[in-house]
Enzyme design. Structure first.
Site, short mmCIF file in Angstrom:
data_model
loop_
_atom_site.label_atom_id
_atom_site.label_comp_id
_atom_site.label_asym_id
_atom_site.label_seq_id
_atom_site.Cartn_x
_atom_site.Cartn_y
_atom_site.Cartn_z
N CYS A 99 0.87 -1.22 0.11
CA CYS A 99 0.01 0.08 0.09
C CYS A 99 0.87 1.13 0.02
O CYS A 99 1.53 1.43 1.09
CB CYS A 99 -1.11 0.06 1.12
SG CYS A 99 -1.84 1.31 1.27
N GLY A 100 0.83 2.15 -1.09
CA GLY A 100 1.84 3.03 -1.20
C GLY A 100 1.38 4.39 -0.39
O GLY A 100 2.12 5.03 0.29
N HIS A 101 -0.05 4.55 -0.39
CA HIS A 101 -0.40 5.58 0.33
C HIS A 101 -0.02 5.49 1.87
O HIS A 101 0.26 6.28 2.76
CB HIS A 101 -2.07 6.00 0.37
CG HIS A 101 -2.72 5.27 1.27
ND1 HIS A 101 -3.43 4.22 1.15
CD2 HIS A 101 -3.39 5.70 2.45
CE1 HIS A 101 -4.24 3.94 1.98
NE2 HIS A 101 -4.07 4.66 2.96
N ASP A 217 -10.12 4.23 -3.96
CA ASP A 217 -9.11 5.04 -3.43
C ASP A 217 -9.38 6.54 -3.62
O ASP A 217 -9.55 7.01 -4.68
CB ASP A 217 -7.71 4.46 -3.96
CG ASP A 217 -6.52 4.78 -2.94
OD1 ASP A 217 -6.72 5.91 -2.43
OD2 ASP A 217 -5.58 4.05 -2.85
N GLY A 222 -0.75 4.52 -4.61
CA GLY A 222 1.05 4.58 -4.68
C GLY A 222 1.28 3.30 -5.47
O GLY A 222 2.26 3.12 -6.55
N SER A 223 0.79 1.87 -5.18
CA SER A 223 0.87 0.75 -5.83
C SER A 223 0.31 0.79 -7.33
O SER A 223 0.89 0.17 -8.38
CB SER A 223 0.30 -0.69 -5.20
OG SER A 223 -1.05 -0.30 -4.72
#
Length: 302
Positions: A99-101, A217, A222-223
């Site tokens: 999870c990028g965020h 989202d 991010g991903s």
């Protein structure tokens, strides 16, 4: 009348959290009150959580404490060199592998809460072990304040595990998915709806990511932008080091991203993608549950 309801909790519950958001997407960081997870590796712990304590995920992600699009993270001890913290991600359907965020928010959180020793200015590295592997976050650090004041810019960039183009077919049922590192990582997690500007490398490009059980989202994801950069790179639309700006179709917030290195992942050509964004604090909570509260165990209205 005697109720037939059987609570999965053996006693009343008290769980504390810190609340953040990255580009509008919430992150609920569990800080205390969660049961200990068995397992040697982070994937072992993720599996144990899923099999034994999934009712805690529903307690914190679902109503009345959360909502359909809530997102959370449980910090665990890392088991790889170079990691300062380990992270297991939670959402409405289950458990993300990346999870990028959340990584952006956790980078700042780790600095502010002393999880990284001897932070340096103007930027401090934070190693975050995710179920997909080790992710390196680089947090803008301004010494001299106290607590979250030291990271007031909120700016974080991270370099994730390699991203690669597995297949370009559009129909999920026609593709048998595998992953060179672990079968636990081999699944289709989300769908990204874009404005079709992949080939227009000089323009801001918008997208919306729908993941898990139709969860939307709020951030550019991010991903998701890592996947888009990999796609654009291997289709020849961008080169190494060429940055693009991605806008969330939900909130208008932005991430920047670029391919910084070409690598291999199993049999696939892949790229390491760097993503940048900002995270901010929104508050903190202590959540309680009385075992007799049947609705309090979690529900969703869709």
């Amino acid at each position: 009348m005697t109720s037939s309801f059987q609570s999965p909790f053996q006693e009343d519950v008290n769980i504390s959290t810190i609340e953040m958001h990255t580009a509008g997407e919430p992150l609920r960081i569990i800080t205390s009150g969660f049961p200990q997870l068995n397992g040697t590796t982070i994937l072992d712990k993720r599996k144990y959580l899923k099999e034994h304590f999934d009712h805690y995920r529903k307690l914190l992600m679902f109503e009345p404490r959360g909502h359909f699009d809530m997102y959370g993270v449980l910090l665990v001890a890392p088991d790889v060199d170079g990691a300062d913290i380990g992270a297991i991600f939670l959402h409405n359907e289950g458990y993300s592998t990346m999870c990028g965020h959340a990584v952006i928010a956790l980078g700042r959180y780790a600095i502010d809460h002393g999880l990284v020793k001897n932070p340096t200015s103007p930027e401090t590295r934070v190693g975050i072990q995710c179920p997909c592997g080790l992710v390196e976050a680089f947090v803008e650090y301004q010494p001299g304040g106290s607590g979250c004041e030291e990271g007031r810019t909120g700016a974080v960039r991270f370099q994730s595990v390699p991203s690669f183009l597995f297949a370009s077919e559009a129909v999920k049922s026609t593709v048998s998915i595998s992953h060179p590192d672990s079968d636990d990582l081999a699944f289709l997690y989300g769908t990204i709806i874009t404005d079709g500007k992949d080939a227009f490398s000089d323009k801001v490009t918008a997208n919306v990511c729908v993941f898990a059980d139709r969860q939307v989202d709020r951030s550019p994801t991010g991903s998701g932008v890592s996947a888009r950069i990999a796609l654009q790179y291997f289709k020849g639309h961008i080169g190494l080091g060429q940055s693009r700006t991605f806008e969330s179709g939900a909130t208008g917030s932005v991430f920047t991203a670029k391919a910084v290195q070409e690598v291999t992942c199993g049999e696939f050509k892949a790229v390491v993608v760097e993503v940048g964004g900002k995270a901010f604090y929104t508050g903190g909570n202590t959540f309680t549950l009385e075992r007799e509260d049947t609705l309090g165990h979690g529900f969703l209205v869709q």
